[in-house]
Design an enzyme around this catalytic site. Sequence first.
Site, PDB file in Angstrom:
ATOM      1  N   TYR A  65      35.307 -16.295  26.476  1.00  0.00           N
ATOM      2  CA  TYR A  65      35.280 -17.720  25.639  1.00  0.00           C
ATOM      3  C   TYR A  65      35.589 -17.250  24.013  1.00  0.00           C
ATOM      4  O   TYR A  65      34.928 -16.488  23.497  1.00  0.00           O
ATOM      5  CB  TYR A  65      34.371 -18.643  25.730  1.00  0.00           C
ATOM      6  CG  TYR A  65      33.998 -19.575  24.676  1.00  0.00           C
ATOM      7  CD1 TYR A  65      34.906 -20.909  24.955  1.00  0.00           C
ATOM      8  CD2 TYR A  65      33.168 -19.588  23.409  1.00  0.00           C
ATOM      9  CE1 TYR A  65      35.009 -21.604  23.912  1.00  0.00           C
ATOM     10  CE2 TYR A  65      33.435 -20.519  22.582  1.00  0.00           C
ATOM     11  CZ  TYR A  65      34.105 -21.653  22.914  1.00  0.00           C
ATOM     12  OH  TYR A  65      34.273 -22.631  21.828  1.00  0.00           O
TER      13      TYR A  65
ATOM     14  N   HIS B 188      39.716 -25.803  11.090  1.00  0.00           N
ATOM     15  CA  HIS B 188      38.561 -26.442  11.340  1.00  0.00           C
ATOM     16  C   HIS B 188      37.917 -26.442   9.700  1.00  0.00           C
ATOM     17  O   HIS B 188      36.913 -26.962   9.625  1.00  0.00           O
ATOM     18  CB  HIS B 188      37.420 -25.426  11.684  1.00  0.00           C
ATOM     19  CG  HIS B 188      37.583 -25.471  13.177  1.00  0.00           C
ATOM     20  ND1 HIS B 188      38.447 -25.371  13.911  1.00  0.00           N
ATOM     21  CD2 HIS B 188      36.673 -25.378  14.169  1.00  0.00           C
ATOM     22  CE1 HIS B 188      38.354 -25.416  15.211  1.00  0.00           C
ATOM     23  NE2 HIS B 188      37.192 -25.245  15.390  1.00  0.00           N
TER      24      HIS B 188
ATOM     25  N   ASN C  98      31.190 -20.209  13.703  1.00  0.00           N
ATOM     26  CA  ASN C  98      29.781 -20.225  14.420  1.00  0.00           C
ATOM     27  C   ASN C  98      28.700 -19.863  13.377  1.00  0.00           C
ATOM     28  O   ASN C  98      28.903 -19.138  12.558  1.00  0.00           O
ATOM     29  CB  ASN C  98      29.869 -19.636  15.468  1.00  0.00           C
ATOM     30  CG  ASN C  98      30.348 -20.249  16.818  1.00  0.00           C
ATOM     31  OD1 ASN C  98      30.341 -20.204  17.811  1.00  0.00           O
ATOM     32  ND2 ASN C  98      31.168 -21.575  16.494  1.00  0.00           N
TER      33      ASN C  98
ATOM     34  N   TYR D  17      -7.015 -43.899  -3.996  1.00  0.00           N
ATOM     35  CA  TYR D  17      -6.517 -42.968  -3.048  1.00  0.00           C
ATOM     36  C   TYR D  17      -5.684 -41.839  -3.696  1.00  0.00           C
ATOM     37  O   TYR D  17      -5.565 -40.663  -3.293  1.00  0.00           O
ATOM     38  CB  TYR D  17      -5.917 -43.520  -1.880  1.00  0.00           C
ATOM     39  CG  TYR D  17      -6.848 -44.066  -0.818  1.00  0.00           C
ATOM     40  CD1 TYR D  17      -8.256 -44.062  -0.793  1.00  0.00           C
ATOM     41  CD2 TYR D  17      -6.299 -44.791   0.276  1.00  0.00           C
ATOM     42  CE1 TYR D  17      -8.814 -44.876  -0.099  1.00  0.00           C
ATOM     43  CE2 TYR D  17      -7.092 -45.621   1.192  1.00  0.00           C
ATOM     44  CZ  TYR D  17      -8.550 -45.511   0.997  1.00  0.00           C
ATOM     45  OH  TYR D  17      -9.160 -46.144   1.905  1.00  0.00           O
TER      46      TYR D  17
ATOM     47  N   ARG E 185      -8.244 -39.393  -5.207  1.00  0.00           N
ATOM     48  CA  ARG E 185      -9.193 -39.017  -4.481  1.00  0.00           C
ATOM     49  C   ARG E 185      -8.737 -38.060  -3.256  1.00  0.00           C
ATOM     50  O   ARG E 185      -9.136 -37.140  -2.869  1.00  0.00           O
ATOM     51  CB  ARG E 185      -9.853 -40.367  -3.749  1.00  0.00           C
ATOM     52  CG  ARG E 185     -11.288 -39.711  -3.324  1.00  0.00           C
ATOM     53  CD  ARG E 185     -12.147 -41.119  -2.456  1.00  0.00           C
ATOM     54  NE  ARG E 185     -11.833 -42.259  -2.820  1.00  0.00           N
ATOM     55  CZ  ARG E 185     -12.069 -43.375  -1.934  1.00  0.00           C
ATOM     56  NH1 ARG E 185     -12.594 -42.942  -0.881  1.00  0.00           N
ATOM     57  NH2 ARG E 185     -11.724 -44.727  -2.406  1.00  0.00           N
TER      58      ARG E 185
ATOM     59  N   PHE F  24      24.072 -21.340  18.041  1.00  0.00           N
ATOM     60  CA  PHE F  24      24.530 -21.892  16.831  1.00  0.00           C
ATOM     61  C   PHE F  24      23.746 -23.272  16.674  1.00  0.00           C
ATOM     62  O   PHE F  24      24.200 -23.984  15.562  1.00  0.00           O
ATOM     63  CB  PHE F  24      26.009 -22.120  16.872  1.00  0.00           C
ATOM     64  CG  PHE F  24      26.802 -22.691  18.226  1.00  0.00           C
ATOM     65  CD1 PHE F  24      26.415 -24.112  18.593  1.00  0.00           C
ATOM     66  CD2 PHE F  24      27.283 -21.955  19.068  1.00  0.00           C
ATOM     67  CE1 PHE F  24      26.698 -24.267  20.013  1.00  0.00           C
ATOM     68  CE2 PHE F  24      27.751 -22.362  20.350  1.00  0.00           C
ATOM     69  CZ  PHE F  24      27.504 -23.715  20.630  1.00  0.00           C
TER      70      PHE F  24
ATOM     71  N   GLU G 183      30.875 -30.506  23.937  1.00  0.00           N
ATOM     72  CA  GLU G 183      29.930 -30.296  22.585  1.00  0.00           C
ATOM     73  C   GLU G 183      29.265 -31.796  22.768  1.00  0.00           C
ATOM     74  O   GLU G 183      29.362 -32.594  21.942  1.00  0.00           O
ATOM     75  CB  GLU G 183      30.477 -30.037  21.565  1.00  0.00           C
ATOM     76  CG  GLU G 183      31.099 -28.541  21.737  1.00  0.00           C
ATOM     77  CD  GLU G 183      32.002 -28.075  20.397  1.00  0.00           C
ATOM     78  OE1 GLU G 183      32.028 -28.676  19.363  1.00  0.00           O
ATOM     79  OE2 GLU G 183      32.731 -27.079  20.557  1.00  0.00           O
TER      80      GLU G 183
END
Length: 496
Positions: free
Chosen positions: A56, A86, A198, A280, A283, A329, A413
């Site tokens: 792959y 990409h 990746n 608060y 405190r 990844f 994916e």
Amino acid sequence: MNKVHEISTARLSIEEACRIVESGTHIALGEEVRGLISRCREYLDRKIESCSEPVYGITTGFGSLCNISISADDLSQLQSNLVMSHACGVGERVEPEVVKMMLLLKIQSLSYGNSGVQLSTVERLVDFFNNDVLPVVYQQGSLGASGDLAPLANMCLPLLGLGEVLYGGSIRPASEVLAEKGWEPVQLMSKEGLALLNGTQFMSAHGVWAVCRAKRLMKAANRIAAMSLDAFDGRIEPFGPQVNEVRHHPGQIEVAADMRALLEGSELIKRRKEHVQDPYSFRCIPQVHGGVLDTVNYAAAVLEDEINSPTDNPTIFPDDDIIVSAGNFHGEPIALPMDFLAVAMTELSNISERRIYKLIGGTRGLPSFLVAKPGLNSGFMITQYAAASVVNQSKGLCWPTSCDSIPSSQGQEDHVSMGANSATKLLRVVNNTARVLGIELFTAAQALDFRRPARSSATVEGMHADFRKKVPFIDVDTVMTPYIAESVKFVESCCC
């Protein structure tokens, strides 16, 4: 002469990563990692020649195109095409220091000898880092699974002589800067595009930067809270060791001890109190600041594991003669704690804003809005508005993006982490928290001046004196924005 940090397989701490980037330290590949990188590349070349089965992303297409085999003659073009196609980042540009952190973390990740890159490719990334040739990267585009594909593609385009870089204070075509430096564009070999794209370095860089700043802000928050407590005429009893240690939370115990130390010797904290309890926001400083501190430490531990790992796919194990296509990844391990940390840092700003509100409320002998000369002057009225506005924005950013997933690549994916959005909004929240703490310091210093001649502790008074060198007591109304900006700068630098 720049200091040099040697990239090795030794654990890189978050603090060291930030120090390297902030200090201008240069980096160099140690002999061990140079050998690991070269050995893995040589193994991969032999494997491709001898293996008849598709691997792959090395001899196949990507994502849902994983069943399409690629001829040996096209393996290099396959990787270049991957980087170009990409590079789809959109939105605002990533800050230069975060891009530099991305480069450092990518180099570290590639140095374990599990990625199959050429040594020369990693060396060019080192050149970029050391020469402050910073690729232009955009904040949006990553799903946080299959790695930070889009932003890492934009980061790696300049390796090929494509895209843009920030260099010498201006954005320029990468091809021009490479030519100026005498650097030839990298010719990618099989697997290299995947190794570069990746990985979780976009998420991790934002997360590391946010954690480093969060740790500093935690220290500053305790100091500022101590000044606020004394200025408000608060009580010390809620910070005693017994009441905090009985609950066992490490952060709570640490914050209480820090507050006791910060206020040691204060005249104000020791004087007789008319009130039995504090609100608060005063405190419960050990419980809230302590809970935030525990969250910071948890997120830091997870992120430190991440930056000391190879996170590209497939992962190559030369010693075992295996190449595994898996999912290292996927950003889920860091997306969840980054969302958690955004909530925690918002709470730090939330309680800080409440203390601002109390300090300007005209109680316990302090004038309303801390106005020195009432009537014509509004004093600190609108500083609280500004803090409230910032806190509201951070609260809106607290929705966890890691609980969402939008399938991609034709369903191959089908579950993603959205960790990149967790990372970018975390950094926005941390920046917002610094602003609110700056406003609290601005307000607390003003309130403390109204307690004169009584004095706080030596530590608090020292911080107050240093702060007054930058920001004056506000006697009559003036433009507040520049003083708030100076206060924020003081907060960000006082605990470095």
